[in-house]
Design a protein around this motif. Structure first.
Motif, short mmCIF file in Angstrom:
data_model
loop_
_atom_site.label_atom_id
_atom_site.label_comp_id
_atom_site.label_asym_id
_atom_site.label_seq_id
_atom_site.Cartn_x
_atom_site.Cartn_y
_atom_site.Cartn_z
N HIS A 1 3.64 -6.65 -19.01
CA HIS A 1 4.55 -7.16 -17.97
C HIS A 1 4.48 -6.36 -16.68
CE1 HIS A 1 6.27 -8.72 -21.71
NE2 HIS A 1 6.49 -9.79 -20.96
N LEU A 2 3.94 -5.16 -16.78
CA LEU A 2 3.94 -4.28 -15.62
C LEU A 2 2.90 -4.74 -14.60
CD1 LEU A 2 5.40 -1.60 -14.82
CD2 LEU A 2 3.28 -0.44 -15.45
N LYS A 3 3.38 -5.13 -13.42
CA LYS A 3 2.46 -5.67 -12.40
C LYS A 3 2.16 -4.65 -11.31
CE LYS A 3 2.33 -10.00 -13.93
NZ LYS A 3 2.25 -9.58 -15.35
N THR A 4 3.13 -3.82 -10.98
CA THR A 4 2.97 -2.95 -9.82
C THR A 4 3.29 -1.50 -10.16
OG1 THR A 4 3.79 -4.78 -8.50
CG2 THR A 4 3.65 -2.65 -7.41
N LYS A 5 2.43 -0.62 -9.68
CA LYS A 5 2.71 0.81 -9.80
C LYS A 5 2.82 1.37 -8.39
CE LYS A 5 -0.96 1.16 -12.18
NZ LYS A 5 -2.19 1.87 -12.51
N LEU A 6 3.94 1.98 -8.13
CA LEU A 6 4.21 2.49 -6.79
C LEU A 6 4.34 4.00 -6.87
CD1 LEU A 6 4.83 1.47 -3.90
CD2 LEU A 6 7.23 1.29 -4.57
N LEU A 7 3.49 4.68 -6.14
CA LEU A 7 3.46 6.14 -6.23
C LEU A 7 4.19 6.78 -5.05
CD1 LEU A 7 2.11 8.43 -7.97
CD2 LEU A 7 0.33 8.48 -6.22
N VAL A 8 5.11 7.68 -5.37
CA VAL A 8 5.81 8.41 -4.32
C VAL A 8 5.16 9.80 -4.24
CG1 VAL A 8 8.01 9.31 -3.51
CG2 VAL A 8 7.94 7.17 -4.80
N SER A 9 4.26 9.95 -3.30
CA SER A 9 3.50 11.19 -3.17
C SER A 9 2.79 11.18 -1.82
CB SER A 9 2.46 11.25 -4.31
OG SER A 9 1.35 12.00 -3.92
N PRO A 10 2.54 12.36 -1.26
CA PRO A 10 1.78 12.36 0.00
C PRO A 10 0.32 11.95 -0.20
CG PRO A 10 2.49 14.60 -0.63
CD PRO A 10 3.02 13.67 -1.66
N HIS A 11 -0.15 11.98 -1.45
CA HIS A 11 -1.56 11.64 -1.72
C HIS A 11 -1.70 10.24 -2.28
CE1 HIS A 11 -0.97 16.06 -2.49
NE2 HIS A 11 -1.68 16.02 -1.37
N ARG A 12 -2.85 9.61 -2.01
CA ARG A 12 -3.13 8.28 -2.56
C ARG A 12 -3.74 8.44 -3.95
NH1 ARG A 12 -5.38 4.12 -1.24
NH2 ARG A 12 -3.73 2.79 -0.48
N GLN A 13 -3.61 7.41 -4.74
CA GLN A 13 -4.24 7.44 -6.05
C GLN A 13 -4.71 6.04 -6.41
OE1 GLN A 13 -2.25 10.17 -8.62
NE2 GLN A 13 -2.79 9.00 -10.44
N ASN A 14 -5.88 5.95 -6.99
CA ASN A 14 -6.45 4.66 -7.36
C ASN A 14 -5.55 3.88 -8.30
OD1 ASN A 14 -8.72 3.99 -6.05
ND2 ASN A 14 -10.14 5.00 -7.51
#
Ligand code: ATP
Ligand code: MG
Length: 565
Positions: free
Chosen positions: A169-182
């Motif tokens: 069911h998980l569609k979106t992962k939102l990262l709270v960080s100054p860095h990007r992640q794939n």
């Protein structure tokens, strides 16, 4: 002027803002629950207005520090515009829709508050979780809740990655960080480029707002679903009388973001009253940093778990001059009277204990303006009618021990959780006759004060006597050798079960002769409480098993005693 984001009609009348007096009246059943309620639109945006017109002191709404020199201060207006941006990130960039569930696994960083408020603005159901969750814990929560989105920080991203394939069911992962992640959307990046134009959704008062997981002290955590009004309006009286808040206060509530106590003490109660939420993001709890924070910042109000106070009273507190502290509170676990007395003797401050549950919020508390009876949890909070009942749902008279229960009038009180999600059996099991049962045992005295005995499961029955662990633990902690203890049942060939105490020793007693000290502690308990309660078995341990929230897990010790795994 029109309030920001709210241009419509409430209950078919021209919309007028709810005042604090209205909210109090709803809690006292003097005014019906409005059809619609939204904490962001009805409370936060009102404080923004009051800031503009100078009707609120120039206190920040949120004041965050991390001990490394970083600091964030937001007014209610800033909180308003930033959370509208966050709302647009969730709906526009992540494509989430009203009613979708969002797991929010963040440490104590300002974005936690933004994301929670953004979910309220958009009608998304947020589910806070602590960053200490393991991959397995996270899998359980994401699957059980069918969350559409997870908002996480860098430290939990790897654990999420390891289980994400099992969460369809998980569609979106939102990262709270100054860095990007794939594979992750970047909250910061989206946030920078999004607009702050957003109209707050008109949520129904009974519409789901959040799902809080219980502490899991006795088993798997349960998912308690709360409505827009249960905490949003239900925290009004606890905020005023348990935490003693006004709009000029600054409250530091230490709870981890994953538990409902963070929502109660670091969001709803303070912001209902227009107070400032203070946050110190400490890498780990440390008494010196803790005490220095109170001497450095003008914190007026403190709320922390009993375990923290038990550690603090081991220190020489008279050495610290707290800057503005005037109201201290605690909750989540029983507070030993000895700790309250020591705290008061050393700091001159009272300690207001509150008793509550993930399911129903604050049930009773020692309240501002009421006499504090040492060792009691104070009186019941309106709208709750708190009673002690027996196994058949009959009300017991004052002085009789039974289960702590809440009366369910003709309807459920609005401040209740709506259900354990997808668990009708567990939800139904909380009902007995006209009551909701807490699963805790206690006594009410003739003045209406409640006294905690123990969780119903923790009760020890020895030679026909019923013994609550809390009283024995409170007797033990009076002895200078004891920092804390956990009292559980242990098998005995003659008595069936006996009282056993696991004891953590204070530094000066660590090298004492164990046999001698055992006798001394037993003797002390016999003198301090009814002699049949004394621990026949005593074991000295380095530490006690605790939940992430700092609660003693008596069940683990009991299982160990009885050879259960
Ligand atoms: P689980 O239900 O998953 O086993 P939990 O009951 O510990 O975990 P919470 O909802 O966080 O989950 O905690 C509520 C419980 O904590 C209460 O039912 C009570 O047992 C205990 N508690 C809270 N405050 C107090 C207090 N002031 N005194 C005694 N016990 C308290
Ligand atoms: Mg519970």
């Amino acid at each position: 002027a029109k309030p920001p984001g709210r241009h419509f009609h409430r209950d078919h009348q021209l919309w007028t803002p709810l005042t604090l007096a209205d909210l109090e009246a709803i809690n006292r059943y003097d005014r019906p629950l409005p059809k619609n309620f939204n904490f962001a639109g009805d409370v936060l945006d009102q404080w923004s207005q009051k800031e503009k017109t100078g009707e609120r002191p120039a206190n920040p709404a949120l004041w965050w520090v991390n001990g490394k020199g970083d600091e964030v201060k937001w007014s209610f207006r800033e909180l308003g515009s930033l959370s509208r941006k966050a709302a647009n990130v969730l709906t526009k960039s992540c494509g989430l829709q009203r009613g979708d569930r969002v797991a929010v696994i963040l440490p104590r960083i300002p974005e936690w508050w933004l994301v929670n408020v953004a979910c309220i603005r958009t009608g998304l159901v947020f589910m806070p979780g602590t960053t200490q969750l393991t991959a397995k814990d996270m899998l359980y929560r994401l699957r059980a809740s069918k969350a559409k989105c997870i908002v996480a920080s860098e430290e939990v991203a790897p654990a999420v990655e390891s289980i994400v394939s099992e969460c369809p069911h998980l569609k979106t992962k939102l990262l709270v960080s100054p860095h990007r992640q794939n594979g992750w959307l970047s909250f910061q990046e989206l946030f920078r480029s999004t607009s702050e134009e957003h109209s707050c959704v008109q949520t129904g008062s009974q519409e789901p707002m959040a799902i809080y997981f219980t502490s899991g002290t006795t088993g798997y955590p349960k998912m308690a679903q709360h409505s827009q009004s249960s905490l949003g309006i239900g925290c009004t009286l606890p905020g005023r009388y348990w935490l003693g808040l006004t709009s000029s206060d600054i409250i530091w509530n230490m709870s981890d973001t994953g538990w409902i106590k963070a929502a109660i003490g670091s969001m709803f109660s303070p912001w209902l009253w227009g107070a400032c939420v203070f946050v110190h993001q400490m890498a780990q709890f440390d008494t010196d940093t803790f005490l220095n924070t109170l001497t450095t910042y003008p914190i007026t109000t403190l709320c922390s778990a009993p375990t923290v106070y038990r550690m603090l009273v081991q220190k020489d507190l008279k050495r610290y001059k707290f800057k503005k502290l005037r109201h201290c509170s605690t909750g989540g676990e029983p507070l030993n009277p000895e700790v309250l007395e020591q705290w008061k003797a050393q700091t001159g401050l009272e300690l207001y204990e509150g008793y509550g549950q993930t399911e129903v919020g604050i049930i009773c508390a020692n309240q501002k303006g009421q006499e504090i009876k040492l060792g009691s949890m104070g009186k019941g909070f309106i709208p709750y009618d708190v009673q002690i009942i027996d196994e058949n749902g009959n009300i017991l008279p004052p002085g009789k021990e039974g289960e702590i229960a809440l009366r369910l009038k003709s309807t459920r009180p609005f401040s209740f959780f709506s259900e354990y999600v997808d668990n009708p059996e567990k939800t139904a099991a909380t009902l007995r006759g006209d009551f909701y049962v807490t699963g805790d045992r206690g006594v009410m005295d003739s003045d209406g004060y409640f006294w905690f005995v123990g969780r119903a499961d923790d009760l020890i029955i020895s030679s026909g006597y019923r013994i609550g662990p809390f009283e024995v633990e409170s007797a033990l902690i009076e002895h200078p050798a004891v920092v804390e203890s956990a009292v559980v049942s242990s098998p005995d060939p003659i008595r069936g079960e006996v009282v056993k105490a696991f004891v953590v020793l204070s530094a000066p007693f660590k090298s004492s002769n164990p046999e001698k000290l055992t006798l001394e502690l037993q003797d002390h308990v016999k003198k301090s409480t009814a002699p049949y309660k004394y621990p026949r078995k005593v074991e000295f341990v380095q530490e006690l098993p605790k939940t992430i929230t700092g609660k003693i897990k008596r069940k683990d010790l009991r299982d160990q005693e009885w050879g259960r795994t």
